[in-house]
Structure formats: C-alpha cells, structure tokens
Design a protein around this motif. Sequence first.
Motif, PDB file in Angstrom:
ATOM      1  N   GLN A 197     -16.510  72.300 -39.018  1.00 48.07           N
ATOM      2  CA  GLN A 197     -16.307  72.795 -40.398  1.00 48.07           C
ATOM      3  C   GLN A 197     -17.646  72.914 -41.121  1.00 48.07           C
ATOM      4  OE1 GLN A 197     -13.600  69.677 -41.543  1.00 48.07           O
ATOM      5  NE2 GLN A 197     -11.813  71.043 -41.525  1.00 48.07           N
ATOM      6  N   TRP A 198     -18.496  71.906 -40.924  1.00 45.12           N
ATOM      7  CA  TRP A 198     -19.794  71.871 -41.608  1.00 45.12           C
ATOM      8  C   TRP A 198     -20.688  73.028 -41.140  1.00 45.12           C
ATOM      9  CZ3 TRP A 198     -22.357  70.224 -45.613  1.00 45.12           C
ATOM     10  CH2 TRP A 198     -23.739  70.141 -45.574  1.00 45.12           C
ATOM     11  N   VAL A 199     -20.780  73.199 -39.825  1.00 49.49           N
ATOM     12  CA  VAL A 199     -21.667  74.230 -39.268  1.00 49.49           C
ATOM     13  C   VAL A 199     -21.144  75.620 -39.648  1.00 49.49           C
ATOM     14  CG1 VAL A 199     -22.511  75.227 -37.093  1.00 49.49           C
ATOM     15  CG2 VAL A 199     -22.555  72.755 -37.423  1.00 49.49           C
ATOM     16  N   GLU A 200     -19.828  75.776 -39.652  1.00 51.53           N
ATOM     17  CA  GLU A 200     -19.268  77.089 -39.999  1.00 51.53           C
ATOM     18  C   GLU A 200     -19.520  77.406 -41.480  1.00 51.53           C
ATOM     19  OE1 GLU A 200     -15.194  77.737 -38.844  1.00 51.53           O
ATOM     20  OE2 GLU A 200     -15.451  79.904 -39.034  1.00 51.53           O
ATOM     21  N   MET A 201     -19.340  76.382 -42.321  1.00 52.55           N
ATOM     22  CA  MET A 201     -19.551  76.566 -43.761  1.00 52.55           C
ATOM     23  C   MET A 201     -21.006  76.958 -44.050  1.00 52.55           C
ATOM     24  SD  MET A 201     -19.449  73.422 -46.468  1.00 52.55           S
ATOM     25  CE  MET A 201     -17.980  72.682 -45.824  1.00 52.55           C
ATOM     26  N   GLN A 202     -21.933  76.373 -43.298  1.00 50.39           N
ATOM     27  CA  GLN A 202     -23.355  76.582 -43.578  1.00 50.39           C
ATOM     28  C   GLN A 202     -23.947  77.801 -42.877  1.00 50.39           C
ATOM     29  OE1 GLN A 202     -25.343  74.522 -45.547  1.00 50.39           O
ATOM     30  NE2 GLN A 202     -23.654  73.191 -46.088  1.00 50.39           N
ATOM     31  N   THR A 203     -23.402  78.135 -41.685  1.00 53.60           N
ATOM     32  CA  THR A 203     -24.058  79.175 -40.869  1.00 53.60           C
ATOM     33  C   THR A 203     -23.137  80.286 -40.406  1.00 53.60           C
ATOM     34  OG1 THR A 203     -23.572  78.196 -38.693  1.00 53.60           O
ATOM     35  CG2 THR A 203     -25.510  77.341 -39.837  1.00 53.60           C
ATOM     36  N   GLY A 204     -21.817  80.064 -40.459  1.00 55.73           N
ATOM     37  CA  GLY A 204     -20.883  81.050 -39.924  1.00 55.73           C
ATOM     38  C   GLY A 204     -20.617  80.855 -38.433  1.00 55.73           C
ATOM     39  N   ARG A 205     -21.448  80.058 -37.744  1.00 59.89           N
ATOM     40  CA  ARG A 205     -21.155  79.752 -36.335  1.00 59.89           C
ATOM     41  C   ARG A 205     -20.028  78.719 -36.300  1.00 59.89           C
ATOM     42  NH1 ARG A 205     -26.932  79.007 -33.294  1.00 59.89           N
ATOM     43  NH2 ARG A 205     -25.647  79.433 -31.505  1.00 59.89           N
ATOM     44  N   THR A 206     -19.249  78.716 -35.210  1.00 61.21           N
ATOM     45  CA  THR A 206     -18.050  77.870 -35.257  1.00 61.21           C
ATOM     46  C   THR A 206     -18.273  76.450 -34.749  1.00 61.21           C
ATOM     47  OG1 THR A 206     -17.414  78.824 -33.138  1.00 61.21           O
ATOM     48  CG2 THR A 206     -16.426  79.791 -35.123  1.00 61.21           C
ATOM     49  N   TYR A 207     -19.441  76.160 -34.174  1.00 57.23           N
ATOM     50  CA  TYR A 207     -19.740  74.784 -33.741  1.00 57.23           C
ATOM     51  C   TYR A 207     -21.255  74.637 -33.578  1.00 57.23           C
ATOM     52  CZ  TYR A 207     -20.147  76.743 -28.997  1.00 57.23           C
ATOM     53  OH  TYR A 207     -20.516  77.481 -27.902  1.00 57.23           O
ATOM     54  N   ASP A 208     -21.685  73.423 -33.277  1.00 57.61           N
ATOM     55  CA  ASP A 208     -23.112  73.149 -33.095  1.00 57.61           C
ATOM     56  C   ASP A 208     -23.411  73.176 -31.593  1.00 57.61           C
ATOM     57  OD1 ASP A 208     -25.670  72.205 -32.935  1.00 57.61           O
ATOM     58  OD2 ASP A 208     -25.282  70.268 -33.909  1.00 57.61           O
ATOM     59  N   PRO A 209     -23.935  74.300 -31.075  1.00 59.84           N
ATOM     60  CA  PRO A 209     -24.082  74.423 -29.623  1.00 59.84           C
ATOM     61  C   PRO A 209     -25.014  73.367 -29.033  1.00 59.84           C
ATOM     62  CG  PRO A 209     -25.106  76.296 -30.758  1.00 59.84           C
ATOM     63  CD  PRO A 209     -24.454  75.465 -31.809  1.00 59.84           C
ATOM     64  N   GLY A 210     -24.489  72.607 -28.109  1.00 59.77           N
ATOM     65  CA  GLY A 210     -25.284  71.557 -27.468  1.00 59.77           C
ATOM     66  C   GLY A 210     -25.656  70.421 -28.413  1.00 59.77           C
ATOM     67  N   GLY A 211     -25.281  70.517 -29.674  1.00 56.86           N
ATOM     68  CA  GLY A 211     -25.684  69.509 -30.660  1.00 56.86           C
ATOM     69  C   GLY A 211     -27.119  69.730 -31.135  1.00 56.86           C
ATOM     70  N   GLU A 212     -27.642  70.954 -30.894  1.00 56.52           N
ATOM     71  CA  GLU A 212     -29.050  71.241 -31.226  1.00 56.52           C
ATOM     72  C   GLU A 212     -29.358  71.109 -32.716  1.00 56.52           C
ATOM     73  OE1 GLU A 212     -30.212  75.173 -30.005  1.00 56.52           O
ATOM     74  OE2 GLU A 212     -29.270  74.794 -28.044  1.00 56.52           O
ATOM     75  N   GLY A 244     -25.742  61.315 -27.217  1.00 53.33           N
ATOM     76  CA  GLY A 244     -26.885  60.408 -27.340  1.00 53.33           C
ATOM     77  C   GLY A 244     -26.534  59.235 -28.239  1.00 53.33           C
ATOM     78  N   GLU A 245     -25.892  59.526 -29.362  1.00 53.78           N
ATOM     79  CA  GLU A 245     -25.482  58.465 -30.291  1.00 53.78           C
ATOM     80  C   GLU A 245     -24.512  57.511 -29.586  1.00 53.78           C
ATOM     81  OE1 GLU A 245     -25.954  57.890 -33.625  1.00 53.78           O
ATOM     82  OE2 GLU A 245     -27.017  59.665 -34.331  1.00 53.78           O
ATOM     83  N   LEU A 246     -23.565  58.097 -28.864  1.00 53.00           N
ATOM     84  CA  LEU A 246     -22.538  57.272 -28.211  1.00 53.00           C
ATOM     85  C   LEU A 246     -23.173  56.351 -27.168  1.00 53.00           C
ATOM     86  CD1 LEU A 246     -19.477  56.755 -28.041  1.00 53.00           C
ATOM     87  CD2 LEU A 246     -19.336  58.564 -26.318  1.00 53.00           C
ATOM     88  N   SER A 247     -24.053  56.915 -26.353  1.00 55.70           N
ATOM     89  CA  SER A 247     -24.689  56.096 -25.306  1.00 55.70           C
ATOM     90  C   SER A 247     -25.474  54.950 -25.930  1.00 55.70           C
ATOM     91  CB  SER A 247     -25.632  56.947 -24.457  1.00 55.70           C
ATOM     92  OG  SER A 247     -24.892  57.941 -23.811  1.00 55.70           O
ATOM     93  N   ALA A 248     -26.112  55.223 -27.075  1.00 56.65           N
ATOM     94  CA  ALA A 248     -26.908  54.178 -27.728  1.00 56.65           C
ATOM     95  C   ALA A 248     -26.026  53.057 -28.285  1.00 56.65           C
ATOM     96  CB  ALA A 248     -27.737  54.794 -28.849  1.00 56.65           C
ATOM     97  N   MET A 249     -24.745  53.346 -28.484  1.00 57.06           N
ATOM     98  CA  MET A 249     -23.864  52.353 -29.126  1.00 57.06           C
ATOM     99  C   MET A 249     -23.026  51.552 -28.133  1.00 57.06           C
ATOM    100  SD  MET A 249     -22.269  54.552 -32.239  1.00 57.06           S
ATOM    101  CE  MET A 249     -23.287  55.618 -33.253  1.00 57.06           C
ATOM    102  N   THR A 250     -23.043  51.938 -26.851  1.00 55.22           N
ATOM    103  CA  THR A 250     -22.153  51.278 -25.882  1.00 55.22           C
ATOM    104  C   THR A 250     -22.927  50.298 -25.025  1.00 55.22           C
ATOM    105  OG1 THR A 250     -22.525  53.211 -24.503  1.00 55.22           O
ATOM    106  CG2 THR A 250     -20.414  53.089 -25.618  1.00 55.22           C
ATOM    107  N   GLU A 251     -22.952  49.076 -25.497  1.00 55.12           N
ATOM    108  CA  GLU A 251     -23.660  48.028 -24.751  1.00 55.12           C
ATOM    109  C   GLU A 251     -22.817  47.565 -23.571  1.00 55.12           C
ATOM    110  OE1 GLU A 251     -24.668  44.520 -27.043  1.00 55.12           O
ATOM    111  OE2 GLU A 251     -25.302  45.944 -28.604  1.00 55.12           O
ATOM    112  N   GLY A 252     -23.421  47.486 -22.434  1.00 60.29           N
ATOM    113  CA  GLY A 252     -22.725  46.864 -21.294  1.00 60.29           C
ATOM    114  C   GLY A 252     -21.666  47.740 -20.640  1.00 60.29           C
TER     115      GLY A 252
END
Length: 370
Positions: A206-221, A308-316
Amino acid sequence: MDVVRTAIGLMSGTSMDGIDVALIRTDGRGFIERGPFLGMPYDAEFRGRLKRALELARPLRDRNERPGELREIELELTLRHATAVTAFLEHFGLAANGVDILGFHGQTVLHRPDEGLTIQIGDGRELACRTGLSVVYDMRANDMVHGGQGAPLVPAYHAALAGKFQQAGEAVCFVNIGGISNLTYIGADGRIAAFDSGPGNTLIDQWVEMQTGRTYDPGGEIGGRGKVVPALAERYLNSPFFRGNVRRSLDRGDFAPLRPDEASLEDGARTLAHVAAASIIKSAGFLPERPSAYIVCGGGRLNGTLMGELSAMTEGSRVLSAEAAGFDGDAMEAEAWAYLAVRSLDGLPLTFPGTTGVAAPVSGGVLARP
Ligand SMILES: Nc1ncnc2c1ncn2[C@@H]1O[C@H](COP(=O)(O)OP(=O)(O)OP(=O)(O)O)[C@@H](O)[C@H]1O
Ligand SMILES: CC(=O)N[C@H]1[C@@H]2OC[C@@H](O2)[C@@H](O)[C@@H]1O[C@H](C)C(=O)O
C-alpha cells in the motif's frame, strides 16, 4: 488403500496480485506428489475492481449477500479462475479429464472472526459449469460455524509436508508472508500450532503504491535504502493484536496504512519491512517452543530487506526459504487448496483446535459438480 487423486488448487490471496494455480497428486493424507505451478497476475484494472469489492463488502452482515456490483465482480473473478484453469492445462499440456477436483479459495472480501463472519467471493457452481470439473469451494465457513477463526487453513498441508523434519526429530515453523503473515509450528511429535502472525506485505504494498504507483517493493530494494522510524514501528507493534493469550485471525484492513506524509518513501518501506519481521517474531513467542528452523514461503520471502530483518531477529533458529527446504514458496498455498479439496471429498478434517481454535477437528468445503 486410500485413493490418490489429481487436484488443482486455485488461490487468490489477500495481496490481490493474481491467481496462483498448482497441481498435486495426493491421498489427502501423507502422500503428496507436487506437480506444476503457474502464477497468473491480475491487471491493474481488475485489482481496482477487487479493491472496490472490499468496500462493497464492508457493511455486509450476511455472508451470502451479494449486492449487485459485488455479484458482478464475483462473476468476473470466477470467469478469470475458469480461464486460469484452461490456460494452466494448455501451458503444461494436460488433459482436463485427468483432473479429479479443483480446490477454489475465491477472494476474501471481509473477515470478522469476532462476529463469526467470513466472506469469500467466487461462485463454485459457476466454476464447475465453466470448466466441466468438480469444485470444492467455501472451505472456511464450517470452521467458523464450529467456533474456529476460519483461518489459517494451510497448516493441515504444512503438517503433511513436515514429515521429513519430524523423522529427523526437528520442530519447524512454516512462515507464510503473504498480504498477512501466518505461522505453523509442527513439533517433532507432530503437535501442530498455527495462527496469523501479523501484517505481511499489504502495508508495504500500500505504501509503495501510494508513493510510486508500483504495486510492491521489488526485492525490498526501496526499503533497503531507508532506515527504521522507531515511533512508527512501535505504533504497529504495540497493537492489542500482539497482547493477550488468544490468537485471532486477521482481516486485510486490520492494520491501517501509513499516512502519505509520515515518512520518506525509503524509510516507510524499511519501517514496514521491520514491522512485518518483528510481528512474526512477536507472534512466534506464542509457539509451544522455539523451532529449529523457520521455513519461509509466500511473496515476502523475495523482499531481501524483510528477510534480512527476520534473520537478524531469530536467535538460535535457522531461517530457510521454502526452496532451501525442498518446497516451492510461490506454489504452497495453491497446493494447499488442492490438498484441502481432496481432504474435503473424503470428509477429513481441514482444521484443528491447534490451528483455528475450532472446538474439535472439522471438515469443510462445499462440493459443486459440473
Ligand atoms: N520480487 C519480489 N520482491 C518483493 N516482494 C515481492 C516480490 N514478489 C512478490 N512480492 C510480494 O509478495 C506479495 C504476494 O505474496 P503472496 O502471493 O504470497 O500473497 P497472497 O497469497 O496474496 O497473500 P495471503 O497469503 O495473505 O493470502 C506481493 O504483493 C508482494 O508484496
Ligand atoms: C480470511 C483469509 O482469507 N485469511 C488469509 C489471509 O492471508 C494469510 C492469512 O490471512 C491466512 O489466515 C489466510 O490465508 C491462508 C492461505 C490460510 O488460510 O492458511
């Protein structure tokens, strides 16, 4: 011996990005042979029609009500599914008479588990007529009638896929990052615990579409170039959804989108990727134990910033993509709907107290013959 059937699953998920079509051969129990998969994206115009359907559904209090325009959209959606089945068969050179059953999810347009209301548009009888194939549809309703949340339903399929981990004595957790995210824990002893875990891609889309018209953040770039805005992240992560001991299922509209002036494009995308990852980890705190691996499926696994965020948060615990675990992360939900359709034909449970909170295991789905 249990009958092995050839089933096609059809999923139009909360992201409203298209129809996923997958074929499997299964006995609806432990035997699963995965076949081809095809994703068929919606055009911008039809995505707009589906958004309109969400608005039209908001005031409904009876799941069978279809005020005029909503019925038109339902028929359009159904015809698109019929076309998707034909295209899928043609693409892979398959004959329709080799298919025993279609499992049809339809499009969720309203989900209010607290009111015992869940509405999926999609006309199973029409789909059966158009394709000449038997269809199982409306698979969430019976669960709700019996006190369940009506979602998630994929866990029965995750449990069947997890056999190899169980044999190795490992507890694993499937993480589906679709529009909304959900978790399925399968213990080494086969114990199953599942629930929706929070916002997935919808807020980012929703955020990326509102700001850019693209429907998602490709690759999270885009998010990868931004930084987390703590106050905005906290607003989402302090939601009552994450407190209390009873897990509830989510509607697409349960978390409000960011407002246009609240962050830069990049910081907003980064913050929402952080929120998606942190939601998974917060909700994972309600699992019976920490799994040895998280197996990530759904479109969100392609967002590198979120991963990347998820991997950083999953200890063990290891974080594996579905592919690294030997599955197909794009096809999994559509495969699940094929699997559930076969279970429905055999009267087997689709949901369990540990998955939707239903009082006892129940089957579900409505059968339409051509
Ligand atoms: N290459 C990519 N990079 C980043 N994100 C992607 C990519 N491809 C897909 N996505 C994200 O995945 C979403 C689609 O995911 P998916 O198909 O798993 O959702 P869904 O099945 O509609 O949702 P749900 O599981 O909630 O029903 C897209 O809306 C987008 O946000
Ligand atoms: C009501 C509804 O359609 N819920 C979806 C949604 O998207 C993800 C999450 O919320 C999950 O609960 C469910 O879909 C998956 C396929 C399920 O039922 O398992």
